[in-house]
Write a protein that holds these residues in place. Structure first.
Motif, PDB file in Angstrom:
ATOM      1  N   SER A  58       0.829  -1.207   0.000  1.00 60.77           N
ATOM      2  CA  SER A  58       0.000   0.000   0.000  1.00 60.77           C
ATOM      3  C   SER A  58       0.862   1.255   0.000  1.00 60.77           C
ATOM      4  O   SER A  58       0.524   2.252  -0.657  1.00 60.77           O
ATOM      5  N   GLU A  61       2.261   1.662  -3.531  1.00 59.06           N
ATOM      6  CA  GLU A  61       1.208   2.096  -4.450  1.00 59.06           C
ATOM      7  C   GLU A  61       0.911   3.579  -4.282  1.00 59.06           C
ATOM      8  O   GLU A  61       0.750   4.322  -5.262  1.00 59.06           O
ATOM      9  N   GLN A  62       0.827   4.042  -3.007  1.00 59.80           N
ATOM     10  CA  GLN A  62       0.571   5.460  -2.752  1.00 59.80           C
ATOM     11  C   GLN A  62       1.738   6.313  -3.231  1.00 59.80           C
ATOM     12  O   GLN A  62       1.543   7.369  -3.851  1.00 59.80           O
ATOM     13  N   ASN A  64       4.017   5.583  -5.558  1.00 59.76           N
ATOM     14  CA  ASN A  64       4.105   5.547  -7.014  1.00 59.76           C
ATOM     15  C   ASN A  64       3.012   6.394  -7.662  1.00 59.76           C
ATOM     16  O   ASN A  64       3.253   7.103  -8.645  1.00 59.76           O
ATOM     17  N   ALA A  65       1.792   6.355  -7.095  1.00 58.33           N
ATOM     18  CA  ALA A  65       0.703   7.166  -7.621  1.00 58.33           C
ATOM     19  C   ALA A  65       1.015   8.649  -7.502  1.00 58.33           C
ATOM     20  O   ALA A  65       0.710   9.440  -8.406  1.00 58.33           O
ATOM     21  N   GLY A  66       1.625   9.052  -6.390  1.00 56.53           N
ATOM     22  CA  GLY A  66       1.985  10.448  -6.202  1.00 56.53           C
ATOM     23  C   GLY A  66       3.061  10.900  -7.166  1.00 56.53           C
ATOM     24  O   GLY A  66       2.997  12.009  -7.719  1.00 56.53           O
ATOM     25  N   THR A  68       3.599   9.681 -10.092  1.00 57.05           N
ATOM     26  CA  THR A  68       2.933   9.785 -11.395  1.00 57.05           C
ATOM     27  C   THR A  68       2.203  11.115 -11.530  1.00 57.05           C
ATOM     28  O   THR A  68       2.268  11.771 -12.588  1.00 57.05           O
ATOM     29  N   LYS A  69       1.513  11.536 -10.474  1.00 57.19           N
ATOM     30  CA  LYS A  69       0.807  12.817 -10.517  1.00 57.19           C
ATOM     31  C   LYS A  69       1.786  13.980 -10.653  1.00 57.19           C
ATOM     32  O   LYS A  69       1.518  14.943 -11.385  1.00 57.19           O
TER      33      LYS A  69
END
Length: 313
Positions: A58, A61-62, A64-66, A68-69
């Motif tokens: 988790s 994932e958090q 990596n998502a950040g 990407t943004k």
């Protein structure tokens, strides 16, 4: 039996990839490490002391998502929801600009001027039957300028230097046309325990009275000043463009603030405006053309002309 992790990523591995990731995305390196610390809820020393820490699924994932943004143009401050400014913490969102370090020059110069008035014979006309002096912040956004100044004035100090400014002797008024921005600013005042401040929804001066008791001793503003055709705006699309750019080569709002300030500023009072690095000469001329004296421009941390001040006599 525990299922294997989809990705085994350690703090050390992320640190080793920071330079290439930041370079490819065109973002500051510290955005990535600060985002990692935010995701892990750890202090900065964790990056040194716990390099072998392995992120959970988790957490990765958090993280990596950040990243990407951020690669898509979302600033770090909008991901974390806050930004430090003048040793205080401010909530920010898509309705407010992200406070920049160079804007601290504006806060510093206003506080130094107030300190000088307290230490010398002031030329400001004293308001009749009113103990408090008044300061106006136009286009307050997150409230970082108004709240930082109000914080120092409520402490009876200017920056790190104590002065003879009486505690709570100043009333700060913060104006913004955006109701959403004012909601953020009110929250920031509350969390920073600032009470000597009033928020008003207004397009610049429009909703402010001009009677003698309502005049201001200081007017300060960090208005939109980037030229509407400036290519740098492409990198700032996540922030509210209306708070960044202006017509007339970026000078339209500055011109309005200077020209319309006279009915709202007490004689001897200060007007202080942040502007673009190449606008110093034009802004100084605006001040002089509208009756201001002792006009000077201060440089930012990069040596660029950034803040112009003048007194109304």
């Amino acid at each position: 039996m525990t299922a294997p992790k989809a990705v085994d990523m350690t703090v050390l591995q992320i640190k080793q990839q920071v330079v290439s990731t930041a370079t490819d995305a065109g973002i500051p390196k510290f955005w990535i490490t600060d985002w990692l610390l935010y995701v892990l809820a750890k202090p900065s020393a964790f990056l040194i002391m716990e390099e072998n820490y392995q992120l959970t699924d988790s957490e990765f994932e958090q993280f990596n998502a950040g990243v990407t943004k951020m690669q898509q143009g979302i600033p770090l401050a909008y991901l974390t929801g806050h930004q430090e400014f003048w040793s205080l913490n401010f909530n920010v969102n898509e309705h407010t600009l992200i406070p920049r370090p160079d804007t601290e020059i504006l806060v510093e110069q206003v506080l130094l001027w107030i300190k000088a008035q307290g230490n010398t014979e002031t030329t400001i006309e004293k308001p009749k039957n009113k103990a408090n002096k008044r300061l106006l912040d136009l286009g307050t956004g997150s409230g970082c300028i108004a709240i930082s100044i109000a914080h120092e004035l409520a402490q009876g100090s200017t920056g790190n230097t104590k002065t003879n400014v009486a505690k709570n002797s100043w009333q700060v008024v913060a104006v913004d046309v955006s109701a959403e921005a004012l909601e953020v600013a009110r929250h920031n005042a509350a969390v920073n325990n600032i009470t000597n401040i009033e928020f008003v929804q207004s397009s610049w001066y429009n909703e402010l009275p001009t009677n003698l008791e309502s005049l201001f001793d200081v007017i300060v503003s960090n208005p939109p000043y980037i030229d509407e055709s400036d290519e740098h705006l492409q990198r700032l699309q996540a922030e509210p463009i209306s708070a960044l750019s202006a017509a007339n080569n970026g000078l339209a709002d500055i011109e309005h603030i200077v020209q319309q300030s006279l009915p709202y500023l007490r004689a001897g009072g200060l007007l202080a405006i942040e502007h673009g690095f190449d606008q110093g000469a034009a802004v100084r001329q605006l001040f002089l053309d509208n009756g201001f004296d002792a006009v000077q421009t201060m440089q930012d941390f990069g040596g660029n002309e950034r803040v112009t001040l003048g007194q109304l006599f």
